[in-house]
Design an enzyme around this catalytic site. Structure first.
Site, PDB file in Angstrom:
ATOM      1  N   LYS A  13       9.552  18.715 -45.850  1.00  0.00           N
ATOM      2  CA  LYS A  13      10.218  20.009 -46.060  1.00  0.00           C
ATOM      3  C   LYS A  13       9.786  20.627 -47.403  1.00  0.00           C
ATOM      4  CE  LYS A  13      14.312  18.684 -43.364  1.00  0.00           C
ATOM      5  NZ  LYS A  13      15.793  18.658 -43.334  1.00  0.00           N
ATOM      6  N   TYR A  53      15.532  24.745 -34.950  1.00  0.00           N
ATOM      7  CA  TYR A  53      16.905  24.374 -35.301  1.00  0.00           C
ATOM      8  C   TYR A  53      17.939  25.047 -34.394  1.00  0.00           C
ATOM      9  CZ  TYR A  53      15.474  21.843 -39.518  1.00  0.00           C
ATOM     10  OH  TYR A  53      14.927  20.929 -40.401  1.00  0.00           O
ATOM     11  N   THR A  95      20.952  11.496 -43.197  1.00  0.00           N
ATOM     12  CA  THR A  95      20.750  12.927 -43.476  1.00  0.00           C
ATOM     13  C   THR A  95      21.139  13.291 -44.902  1.00  0.00           C
ATOM     14  OG1 THR A  95      21.237  13.382 -41.140  1.00  0.00           O
ATOM     15  CG2 THR A  95      21.333  15.243 -42.669  1.00  0.00           C
ATOM     16  N   ASN A 120      16.559  17.285 -48.114  1.00  0.00           N
ATOM     17  CA  ASN A 120      16.404  15.841 -47.905  1.00  0.00           C
ATOM     18  C   ASN A 120      14.980  15.421 -47.529  1.00  0.00           C
ATOM     19  OD1 ASN A 120      16.440  16.956 -45.398  1.00  0.00           O
ATOM     20  ND2 ASN A 120      18.288  15.925 -44.692  1.00  0.00           N
ATOM     21  N   HIS A 123      11.952  15.857 -42.143  1.00  0.00           N
ATOM     22  CA  HIS A 123      12.527  15.958 -40.798  1.00  0.00           C
ATOM     23  C   HIS A 123      11.801  14.967 -39.903  1.00  0.00           C
ATOM     24  CE1 HIS A 123      13.721  17.532 -36.876  1.00  0.00           C
ATOM     25  NE2 HIS A 123      12.452  17.346 -36.533  1.00  0.00           N
ATOM     26  N   GLU A 134       9.810  19.763 -29.951  1.00  0.00           N
ATOM     27  CA  GLU A 134       9.383  20.145 -31.299  1.00  0.00           C
ATOM     28  C   GLU A 134       7.858  20.182 -31.432  1.00  0.00           C
ATOM     29  OE1 GLU A 134      11.487  17.359 -33.786  1.00  0.00           O
ATOM     30  OE2 GLU A 134      13.439  18.251 -33.301  1.00  0.00           O
TER      31      GLU A 134
HETATM   32  P1  IDP Z   1      18.618  15.254 -39.457  1.00  0.00           P
HETATM   33  O1  IDP Z   1      17.583  16.055 -40.223  1.00  0.00           O
HETATM   34  O2  IDP Z   1      18.955  13.965 -40.157  1.00  0.00           O
HETATM   35  O3  IDP Z   1      18.255  15.080 -38.003  1.00  0.00           O
HETATM   36  P2  IDP Z   1      20.537  17.272 -38.577  1.00  0.00           P
HETATM   37  O4  IDP Z   1      21.967  16.989 -38.298  1.00  0.00           O
HETATM   38  O5  IDP Z   1      19.639  17.499 -37.408  1.00  0.00           O
HETATM   39  O6  IDP Z   1      19.973  16.096 -39.509  1.00  0.00           O
HETATM   40  O7  IDP Z   1      20.504  18.545 -39.519  1.00  0.00           O
HETATM   41  C1  IDP Z   1      19.309  19.247 -39.768  1.00  0.00           C
HETATM   42  C2  IDP Z   1      19.209  19.515 -41.258  1.00  0.00           C
HETATM   43  O8  IDP Z   1      20.265  20.401 -41.656  1.00  0.00           O
HETATM   44  C3  IDP Z   1      19.392  18.277 -42.144  1.00  0.00           C
HETATM   45  O9  IDP Z   1      18.209  17.514 -42.303  1.00  0.00           O
HETATM   46  C4  IDP Z   1      19.849  18.900 -43.434  1.00  0.00           C
HETATM   47  O10 IDP Z   1      18.758  19.477 -44.150  1.00  0.00           O
HETATM   48  C5  IDP Z   1      20.754  20.031 -42.938  1.00  0.00           C
HETATM   49  N1  IDP Z   1      22.160  19.599 -42.780  1.00  0.00           N
HETATM   50  C6  IDP Z   1      22.695  18.843 -41.782  1.00  0.00           C
HETATM   51  N2  IDP Z   1      24.004  18.657 -41.929  1.00  0.00           N
HETATM   52  C7  IDP Z   1      24.346  19.322 -43.054  1.00  0.00           C
HETATM   53  C8  IDP Z   1      25.606  19.522 -43.739  1.00  0.00           C
HETATM   54  O11 IDP Z   1      26.665  19.040 -43.323  1.00  0.00           O
HETATM   55  N3  IDP Z   1      25.554  20.249 -44.890  1.00  0.00           N
HETATM   56  C9  IDP Z   1      24.406  20.798 -45.370  1.00  0.00           C
HETATM   57  N4  IDP Z   1      23.215  20.660 -44.758  1.00  0.00           N
HETATM   58  C10 IDP Z   1      23.173  19.922 -43.608  1.00  0.00           C
HETATM   59 MG    MG Z   2      18.056  16.531 -36.520  1.00  0.00          MG
END
Ligand code: IDP
Ligand code: MG
Length: 143
Positions: A13, A53, A95, A120, A123, A134
């Protein structure tokens, strides 16, 4: 147990790219034994990110997530190997980078920066269905 070769879509990212961590992420993928299939560096536009997304549309972090992901270059990679979808998710860690375990990419390299979206580093696809969807979004020429 026999398993089929899988592919997963990995993104470094914009936070990871800006910090020069693409090589570190690729190194961990290769050290684990997965193969790099293809790789591209570019700034994704919102249309691509809305597709990627779609499952998060309407959530409080959705707009900040799209702003963040379109804020700079990403390294988009397709990796390959038996159970690499699950395997890369394990390499990436939880995450939330504050609770991601040490030893994982997010645990070792990520932290909370006080923003509305969790920055983070990476992805990774979360299922074979997500991976196929994807890869079609990021590398349609591969499908
Ligand atoms: P993942 O990347 O671990 O699969 P997802 O739930 O698919 O997590 O969420 C996509 C992205 O959205 C996450 O990687 C993170 O950058 C962001 N995200 C997810 N949940 C939260 C949250 O509760 N607060 C802020 N950002 C979040
Ligand atoms: Mg995800």
């Amino acid at each position: 147990m026999t398993t089929q070769t899988e592919r997963s879509l990995v993104l470094v990212k914009p936070d990871g790219f800006k910090r020069g961590l693409s090589g570190e992420v690729l190194s961990r993928i290769e050290s684990k034994g997965y193969t790099l299939v293809t790789l591209s560096i570019f700034t994704p536009d919102r249309e691509r990110l809305e597709r990627h997304y779609a499952e998060h549309q309407g959530k409080p972090f959705y707009e900040p997530l799209l702003d963040f992901m379109s804020s700079g270059q990403v390294t988009a990679v397709v990796i390959e190997g038996e159970r690499c979808i699950e395997g890369f998710r394990a390499l990436a860690g939880a995450t939330d980078p504050s609770v991601a375990l040490p030893g994982t990419i997010r645990g070792d390299l990520g932290r909370d920066w006080g923003s509305k979206v969790q920055k983070n580093i990476v992805h990774g696809s979360d299922s074979p269905q997500s991976s196929a969807r994807e890869i079609d979004i990021w590398f349609p020429e591969l499908v």
